[in-house]
Write an enzyme that holds these catalytic residues in place. Structure first.
Site, PDB file in Angstrom:
ATOM      1  N   GLU A 165      -2.808 -11.577  -3.867  1.00 20.07           N
ATOM      2  CA  GLU A 165      -3.779 -11.731  -2.782  1.00 20.07           C
ATOM      3  C   GLU A 165      -5.222 -11.651  -3.283  1.00 20.07           C
ATOM      4  O   GLU A 165      -6.102 -12.330  -2.770  1.00 20.07           O
ATOM      5  CB  GLU A 165      -3.529 -10.675  -1.698  1.00 20.07           C
ATOM      6  CG  GLU A 165      -3.654  -9.255  -2.206  1.00 20.07           C
ATOM      7  CD  GLU A 165      -3.276  -8.184  -1.160  1.00 20.07           C
ATOM      8  OE1 GLU A 165      -2.727  -8.543  -0.112  1.00 20.07           O
ATOM      9  OE2 GLU A 165      -3.537  -6.992  -1.422  1.00 20.07           O
ATOM     10  N   GLU A 192       0.843  -1.208   0.000  1.00 11.31           N
ATOM     11  CA  GLU A 192       0.000   0.000   0.000  1.00 11.31           C
ATOM     12  C   GLU A 192       0.876   1.256   0.000  1.00 11.31           C
ATOM     13  O   GLU A 192       0.737   2.151   0.842  1.00 11.31           O
ATOM     14  CB  GLU A 192      -0.983   0.020   1.192  1.00 11.31           C
ATOM     15  CG  GLU A 192      -2.004  -1.101   1.167  1.00 11.31           C
ATOM     16  CD  GLU A 192      -1.465  -2.427   1.689  1.00 11.31           C
ATOM     17  OE1 GLU A 192      -0.604  -2.413   2.585  1.00 11.31           O
ATOM     18  OE2 GLU A 192      -1.882  -3.476   1.192  1.00 11.31           O
TER      19      GLU A 192
HETATM   20  C1  NOJ Z   1      -2.244  -6.229   2.567  1.00 10.83           C
HETATM   21  C2  NOJ Z   1      -0.955  -6.660   1.970  1.00 10.83           C
HETATM   22  O1  NOJ Z   1      -0.937  -6.408   0.583  1.00 10.83           O
HETATM   23  C3  NOJ Z   1      -0.757  -8.135   2.234  1.00 10.83           C
HETATM   24  O2  NOJ Z   1       0.404  -8.606   1.607  1.00 10.83           O
HETATM   25  C4  NOJ Z   1      -0.731  -8.363   3.719  1.00 10.83           C
HETATM   26  O3  NOJ Z   1      -0.670  -9.748   3.952  1.00 10.83           O
HETATM   27  C5  NOJ Z   1      -1.978  -7.809   4.389  1.00 10.83           C
HETATM   28  N1  NOJ Z   1      -2.216  -6.461   3.999  1.00 10.83           N
HETATM   29  C6  NOJ Z   1      -1.874  -7.868   5.913  1.00 10.83           C
HETATM   30  O4  NOJ Z   1      -0.859  -7.023   6.353  1.00 10.83           O
HETATM   31 CA    CA Z   2      -2.406  -4.867  -0.639  1.00  8.03          CA
END
Ligand code: NOJ
Ligand code: CA
Length: 669
Positions: A467, A443
């Site tokens: 993800e 982010e």
């Molecule tokens: C969003 C991130 O992109 C991901 O890689 C992470 O596992 C989660 N947030 C939790 O921090």
């Molecule tokens: Ca993310």
């Protein structure tokens, strides 16, 4: 290293041309392929670009609106200076082991005639780009920028690959439309002319400034729009400020955009010289299982992922399979209070995670631990704890940290991409440098080549990554055929590919839905050969093999993953078309790694080996390709592996199936 500086003062009036007919100054790239013209037109300072002898951009205004009035109108060109730089430098990691930095530079000082305000604009012409930045010359303690007036205006309607501008996220799927059909887009944005000229508008060296997105002001013209502060102002600064570089990459083919090092060249050499501790890594981690809903970051419901036992399992796997590092997310308390201010203190382990024995065991097995700082966007608490948190990792010999900002920013009203956060990200980068810590930032604000100066800034998310396949409708195969040419132009992507169990239906019974975007029908939309190819296609100095280690154990395709390094000596994009397919060859030592991916369409590939292999040399090729039946929806886990001997005068042919790809590794015999 050869540096060549020539420094002259002169002023040129170019007589009438077919555009910008008044007083013009001109700057050519070293080969003469790209020419910039700038000058005063209707009381405004404007520029245009000529590429391959054709005018491509014109009447593009430059300037600012400050809180106390405008700048860059009613101007005199006061002075300008020129220099040339031609040098070679060696990055700590990247697509190349050495990088050529060759540009011509021209610096224009503009006087506003009815005030004593002055601004300097520094233009650089590279053979693949025009870049410019503003340098304010006023000696005042405070300047508030209400608007930056930079325009990017084209002469024809272009194919455009873009995502909607959003002040908090780049995690979106790309649109492809005509330039005339988009409105407000994030940078980088990539465009293509009918005749096959490619452009990418992006920025370099974002520091103490807001990041730029682009707003259409007429059908063919973008204007920079800086992400605002919560009070609506754009940048809070003072006299002497320098803007980031505004960059327009211009190339004859899409692969040259990926091959460009211009963003790094626009940043300064390293801030410190002793950088032996900066090392790229290939990693696995306690990560995908949480995204799949098989375990949790927190301990509340007894499904905690980051236990001592699970960490040891990942460390053992990494040590036995040629990985360098293990990411452990969810080891520290606070996940139950995500979103609340002060949820995380970044130094308290959950009771089932014994950090001392985990780091001791990792050291014994020669594995690095990648620590995690999820902030939830709570910058107030993170900055309060920052030194303590890095000190804690340093004490535990943890030299890699993944940071994350998933959530609304605290203080509320600020955005991920505004100056407040740019300053925060850069503060974390500089603090980490002081502690000898390398960063992976999720982010983030889009990278801008700052890693040349701070090579501890290894990789970034800032993209709709793997993800999304675990808990949403996922990313279509075309997505990864677009992002190397758009977001990827800004810098490394921590996409986290390498999923082997692609059809996620096995997990349906065991998983607990945790994300509201999850409709229960999740899958990774690619073949297994495509997943491995992404580790080569999407450059990052940290490469994650993201799947659960039990899906890798004894899998023959892991042998290909084991061979892939996280930095390269050379890179050549062999063939590509944005959104369609990419074939890249990258060299590490005397081995060449060739990878290809395709979108939803099946296609054949012919690779001319003499484009990169040494003549009169035999090579052993280990490969993984799609199987006859492979398809990203039907049989995604089918593949073919084998070995074959080649010489440079041959070609290697393969078939990429729908959502498929391949990897071929050539090693001299
Ligand atoms: C969003 C991130 O992109 C991901 O890689 C992470 O596992 C989660 N947030 C939790 O921090
Ligand atoms: Ca993310």
């Amino acid at each position: 290293m050869k540096a060549l500086f020539c420094y002259t003062l002169f002023f040129v009036l170019i007589a009438s041309t077919n555009f910008l007919a008044q007083e013009m100054v001109e700057l050519s790239s070293p080969s003469g392929k790209i020419v910039l013209r700038a000058g005063i037109e209707d009381n405004k300072f404007v520029y245009g670009i000529i590429y391959n002898d054709t005018v491509r951009m014109e009447h593009c205004e430059l300037g600012y609106v400050y809180a106390d009035g405008d700048s860059c109108t009613k101007l005199d060109i006061h002075i300008f200076q020129e220099r040339t730089v031609d040098e070679i430098w060696k990055p700590k990691w990247g697509q190349y082991s050495s990088i050529k930095n060759n540009f011509n530079e021209m610096s224009v000082v503009l006087n506003q005639v009815d005030s004593d305000r002055q601004i300097q604009i520094i233009f650089r012409a590279y053979d693949d780009a025009i870049a410019f930045r503003y340098k304010n010359l006023d000696s005042v303690d405070s300047i508030t920028i209400m608007s930056e007036e930079t325009q990017f205006g084209f002469k024809e309607d272009l194919e455009t690959w873009w995502i909607w501008a959003d002040y908090d996220t780049y995690e979106k799927l790309y649109n492809k439309t005509k330039l005339s059909e988009c409105e407000h887009v994030a940078a980088p944005v990539t465009l293509k002319s009918k005749s096959g000229v490619y452009y990418c508008i992006c920025e370099a060296d974002i520091d103490n400034y807001s990041s730029m997105n682009l707003f259409k002001i007429d059908s063919l013209t973008f204007k920079s729009n800086l992400c605002p502060w919560s009070d609506g102002t754009k940048v809070k600064t003072k006299g002497g400020f320098e803007s980031p570089w505004r960059v327009i990459l211009i190339t004859d083919n899409p692969g040259d955009l990926i091959e460009s090092s211009t963003l790094y060249n626009l940043n300064d050499p390293p801030a410190i010289k002793e950088l032996d501790w900066v090392k790229p890594v290939k990693y696995v981690g306690i990560w995908w299982e949480m995204h799949l809903g098989l375990s949790d970051w927190g301990m509340a419901d007894g499904r905690h992922g980051a236990t001592t036992e699970n960490s040891i399992k990942y460390i053992d796997f990494a040590a036995e399979n040629n990985f360098d590092a293990v990411l452990i997310e969810g080891w520290n308390t606070g996940w139950e209070d995500w979103g609340k201010q002060g949820a995380f203190d970044f130094v308290t382990p959950y009771s089932d995670f014994d950090i001392d024995s985990v780091v001791r065991y990792a050291k014994k097995r020669n594995i690095e631990i990648i620590g995690h700082h999820e902030t939830g966007g709570d910058i107030i608490s993170y900055e309060r704890n920052l030194e303590k948190a890095f000190e804690y990792y340093k004490k535990h010999n943890i030299r890699y940290v993944k940071t994350g900002y998933a959530g609304g920013i605290i203080p509320s009203g600020e955005s991920h991409h505004g100056q407040f956060m740019v300053n925060h990200y850069n503060k974390v980068m500089r603090t980490a440098m002081d502690y000898g810590i390398m960063l992976i930032v999720h982010e983030p604000v889009v990278p801008s080549g700052l890693a040349r100066t701070y090579p501890n800034l290894l990789s970034f998310e800032g993209v709709r990554g793997m993800e999304w396949n675990a808990w949403s409708e996922g990313n279509p195969p075309s997505h990864t055929c677009i992002i190397p040419f758009t977001r990827g132009i800004a810098g490394p992507i921590d996409y986290t590919p390498g999923i082997f169990d692609i059809d996620l239906s096995n997990y349906i019974i065991k998983k607990k839905k945790w994300n509201s975007l999850d409709n229960g029908e999740n899958a990774v939309h690619s073949t297994i050969a495509n997943q491995i190819a992404l580790m080569i296609i999407l450059y990052s100095p940290v490469i994650m093999a993201a799947d659960l280690v039990e899906n890798y154990n004894n899998h023959p395709a892991l042998n290909i993953v084991k061979m892939i390094p996280a930095t390269w000596d050379d890179t050549k994009v062999l063939k590509s078309e944005i959104g369609e397919y990419i074939v890249i060859a990258r060299r590490s030592g005397d081995k060449w790694f060739v990878a290809g991916i395709t979108n939803e369409q099946e296609r054949g590939v012919e690779i001319n080996l003499n484009d990169f292999l040494n003549k009169n040399q035999e090579y052993d090729c280990s490969y993984i390709t799609d199987h006859l039946l492979s398809h990203y929806e039907k049989f995604p886990e089918k593949y073919l592996m084998g070995n074959k001997v080649f010489t440079a005068n041959e070609s290697a042919n393969t078939q990429m199936k729908e959502g498929g790809g391949f990897v071929m590794i050539f090693e001299p015999k």
